[in-house]
Scaffold this active site. Structure first.
Site, PDB file in Angstrom:
ATOM      1  CG  HIS A 133      -1.766  -1.481  -7.602  1.00  0.00           C
ATOM      2  ND1 HIS A 133      -0.806  -1.394  -6.636  1.00  0.00           N
ATOM      3  CD2 HIS A 133      -1.282  -2.294  -8.542  1.00  0.00           C
ATOM      4  CE1 HIS A 133       0.211  -2.150  -6.996  1.00  0.00           C
ATOM      5  NE2 HIS A 133      -0.048  -2.708  -8.137  1.00  0.00           N
ATOM      6  CG  ASP A 181      -1.777  -1.179   1.372  1.00  0.00           C
ATOM      7  OD1 ASP A 181      -2.242  -1.675   0.344  1.00  0.00           O
ATOM      8  OD2 ASP A 181      -1.955  -1.637   2.520  1.00  0.00           O
TER       9      ASP A 181
HETATM   10  P1  GDP Z   1      -0.406   0.266  -3.659  1.00  0.00           P
HETATM   11  O1  GDP Z   1      -0.998  -1.055  -3.350  1.00  0.00           O
HETATM   12  O2  GDP Z   1       1.029   0.362  -3.306  1.00  0.00           O
HETATM   13  O3  GDP Z   1      -0.689   0.708  -5.050  1.00  0.00           O
HETATM   14  O4  GDP Z   1      -1.092   1.322  -2.702  1.00  0.00           O
HETATM   15  P2  GDP Z   1      -2.647   1.678  -2.532  1.00  0.00           P
HETATM   16  O5  GDP Z   1      -3.155   2.197  -3.783  1.00  0.00           O
HETATM   17  O6  GDP Z   1      -3.369   0.573  -1.895  1.00  0.00           O
HETATM   18  O7  GDP Z   1      -2.546   2.799  -1.405  1.00  0.00           O
HETATM   19  C1  GDP Z   1      -2.036   3.983  -1.612  1.00  0.00           C
HETATM   20  C2  GDP Z   1      -3.071   5.025  -1.259  1.00  0.00           C
HETATM   21  O8  GDP Z   1      -2.453   6.267  -1.335  1.00  0.00           O
HETATM   22  C3  GDP Z   1      -4.226   5.115  -2.238  1.00  0.00           C
HETATM   23  O9  GDP Z   1      -5.371   5.541  -1.548  1.00  0.00           O
HETATM   24  C4  GDP Z   1      -3.763   6.181  -3.233  1.00  0.00           C
HETATM   25  O10 GDP Z   1      -4.816   6.820  -3.910  1.00  0.00           O
HETATM   26  C5  GDP Z   1      -3.075   7.092  -2.316  1.00  0.00           C
HETATM   27  N1  GDP Z   1      -1.987   7.907  -2.834  1.00  0.00           N
HETATM   28  C6  GDP Z   1      -0.943   7.553  -3.643  1.00  0.00           C
HETATM   29  N2  GDP Z   1      -0.063   8.557  -3.713  1.00  0.00           N
HETATM   30  C7  GDP Z   1      -0.546   9.560  -2.941  1.00  0.00           C
HETATM   31  C8  GDP Z   1      -0.057  10.845  -2.560  1.00  0.00           C
HETATM   32  O11 GDP Z   1       1.015  11.280  -2.950  1.00  0.00           O
HETATM   33  N3  GDP Z   1      -0.838  11.563  -1.728  1.00  0.00           N
HETATM   34  C9  GDP Z   1      -2.026  11.124  -1.234  1.00  0.00           C
HETATM   35  N4  GDP Z   1      -2.718  11.890  -0.412  1.00  0.00           N
HETATM   36  N5  GDP Z   1      -2.510   9.906  -1.557  1.00  0.00           N
HETATM   37  C10 GDP Z   1      -1.769   9.146  -2.385  1.00  0.00           C
END
Ligand code: GDP
Length: 425
Positions: free
Chosen positions: A40, A12
């Site tokens: 994701h 995440d």
């Molecule tokens: P992954 O499994 O690594 O792709 O991560 P996830 O998508 O599950 O979790 C990452 C969370 O952070 C999601 O809710 C994204 O929309 C959010 N996100 C990613 N980059 C940023 C950022 O720079 N700022 C903010 N506020 N949210 C972000």
């Protein structure tokens, strides 16, 4: 040229967004491990999506998306995901499935659930999507490869062998109904037909693409600390989320892997069980959780609240090292804009009172306490800033600091959930 995007921590980290960004400039995006157990989050012009099995290149018509042999393929989940996208107006993704990939069977999902129920409080925090039973069967050589779906005789023989043991367990250990061979055969042949047009020799395809100079992106799920060998065993997943394994799970030469992006958040978050040294609790945790990510820190697949904590330099330095990261991508930096001061975990104190900076094995880790240092906050909303130079000084100092303590260069910083919220340093 092959590059990998992987998680430096517990998963995440925001890999989906970064992959979506890099996918645009890639010819092929490959999933090499895991299954529909993690997600994701991708936010783009079509809307907000949780991808579980589909590679993040799914939104780009110029990208071929490959499900490599290392993946736990849940066909129903995959087809549902494709439908979610096309229903939202996304053009049909270009998708190729390895004929060597193994199929998630309905009883893998059942066994996962029954086992978590049996373990009760001692459970491993499984997402109950069948991953551990699937990989156990794969390595016990009673799994089913996609190619076997098209050989009814072989399929039947293999299922007969598998079901002898499965049915004893179902009946005697879990007190559940037995699996019927004919029903399972019919189900598997049906899903086989559904995916037939997408099935092929992805290994040859990737080798040829690599030789032809195409850009191939390996997309990891979860993060270093969930690796069965190098992570917080047994609170790990059942396949390796490491870039090194990417070559195996995708089917590509290790010599081709040129860049490894390890993604990390500007703070920590984890979903599932296991030790998490820099975790915070109470109101401070609630505030960080609610401000984190794009809709608070809640699991993309399960909706479970994630545990949150301060940035963990010990875990991230280790995570980047084991991944062989050529750079770190720092996400969710905007989230910290509300803090006067930002604590960072720079070392652990063991139960013996020893201060350590190398990530220990699980028995030691279980009793570690965080050693924190405090950095100045920037107290402004940095979303919408488009040039790295325009970030507040304290914010740039935070990035410099993380680069220093993790001993890994940072070139990309994410300051919001949208794909355009990215700063190049
Ligand atoms: P992954 O499994 O690594 O792709 O991560 P996830 O998508 O599950 O979790 C990452 C969370 O952070 C999601 O809710 C994204 O929309 C959010 N996100 C990613 N980059 C940023 C950022 O720079 N700022 C903010 N506020 N949210 C972000």
């Amino acid at each position: 040229m092959v590059q990998a995007i992987v998680g430096a921590n517990w998963g995440d980290e925001g890999k989906g967004k970064v992959t979506d960004l890099l996918a645009e400039k890639s010819d092929i995006v490959v999933r090499f491990q895991g299954g529909a157990n993690a997600g994701h989050t991708i936010i783009n012009d079509y809307g907000r999506f949780s991808l579980h099995l589909l590679p993040s290149g799914a939104f780009h018509q110029n990208v071929v998306n490959v499900i490599g042999p290392g993946v736990a393929l849940n066909v129903e989940a995959l087809l549902k995901e494709v439908k979610n996208l096309t229903d939202a107006g996304v053009p049909q993704p270009r998708l190729m499935i390895s004929d060597r990939c193994q199929v998630m069977l309905p009883y893998h999902v059942d066994f996962d659930r029954f086992e978590e129920e049996r373990l009760g409080k001692q459970s491993f925090g499984s997402t109950k999507s069948g991953i551990a039973p699937f990989y156990s069967d794969k390595f016990a050589k009673v799994g089913i490869q996609v190619c076997q779906l098209y050989d009814p005789q072989m399929l039947r023989e293999r299922l007969e062998i598998a079901l002898v043991k499965k049915n004893v367990l179902l009946r005697e250990l879990y007190g559940k109904e037995e699996v019927q061979l004919d029903q399972l055969m019919a189900y598997l042949q049906d899903i086989g037909e559904k995916i037939r047009p997408m099935v092929g020799d992805t290994t040859r395809f990737l080798h040829e693409a690599d030789k032809a100079g195409k850009t191939i992106l390996l997309e990891g799920q979860l993060g270093t600390l969930r690796d069965p060998d190098h992570g917080i065993y047994p609170y790990t997943t059942s396949s390796s989320p490491l870039a090194g394994f990417g070559c195996i799970g995708a089917g590509i030469s290790p010599m081709s892997l040129k860049k490894i992006y390890a993604v990390t958040k500007a703070y920590s978050s984890a979903v599932g069980a296991g030790p998490f040294v820099s975790e915070i609790f109470g109101d401070a945790a609630k505030e960080l959780r609610d401000r984190g990510g794009d809709k608070g820190e809640y699991g993309a697949t399960t909706g479970r609240p994630r545990s949150v904590g301060w940035f963990d330099a010990v875990a991230t330095r280790y995570g980047a090292m084991v991944q062989g990261a050529t750079e770190l991508v720092l996400t969710n930096l905007d989230v910290l804009g509300y803090l006067d001061e930002i604590p960072v975990c720079v070392a652990y104190e063991t139960s013996q009172g020893e201060r350590i900076t190398d990530f220990p094995t699980t028995p030691t880790l279980m009793h570690c306490k965080p050693v924190l240092e405090t950095l100045k906050g920037w107290k402004t909303d940095i979303r919408g800033i488009t040039r790295y130079e325009d970030l507040p000084d304290a914010c740039k100092e935070y990035v410099d600091y993380i680069e220093r303590v993790t001993e890994t260069p940072i070139h990309m910083v994410s300051n919001g959930p949208k794909r355009s919220d990215i700063l190049y340093r």
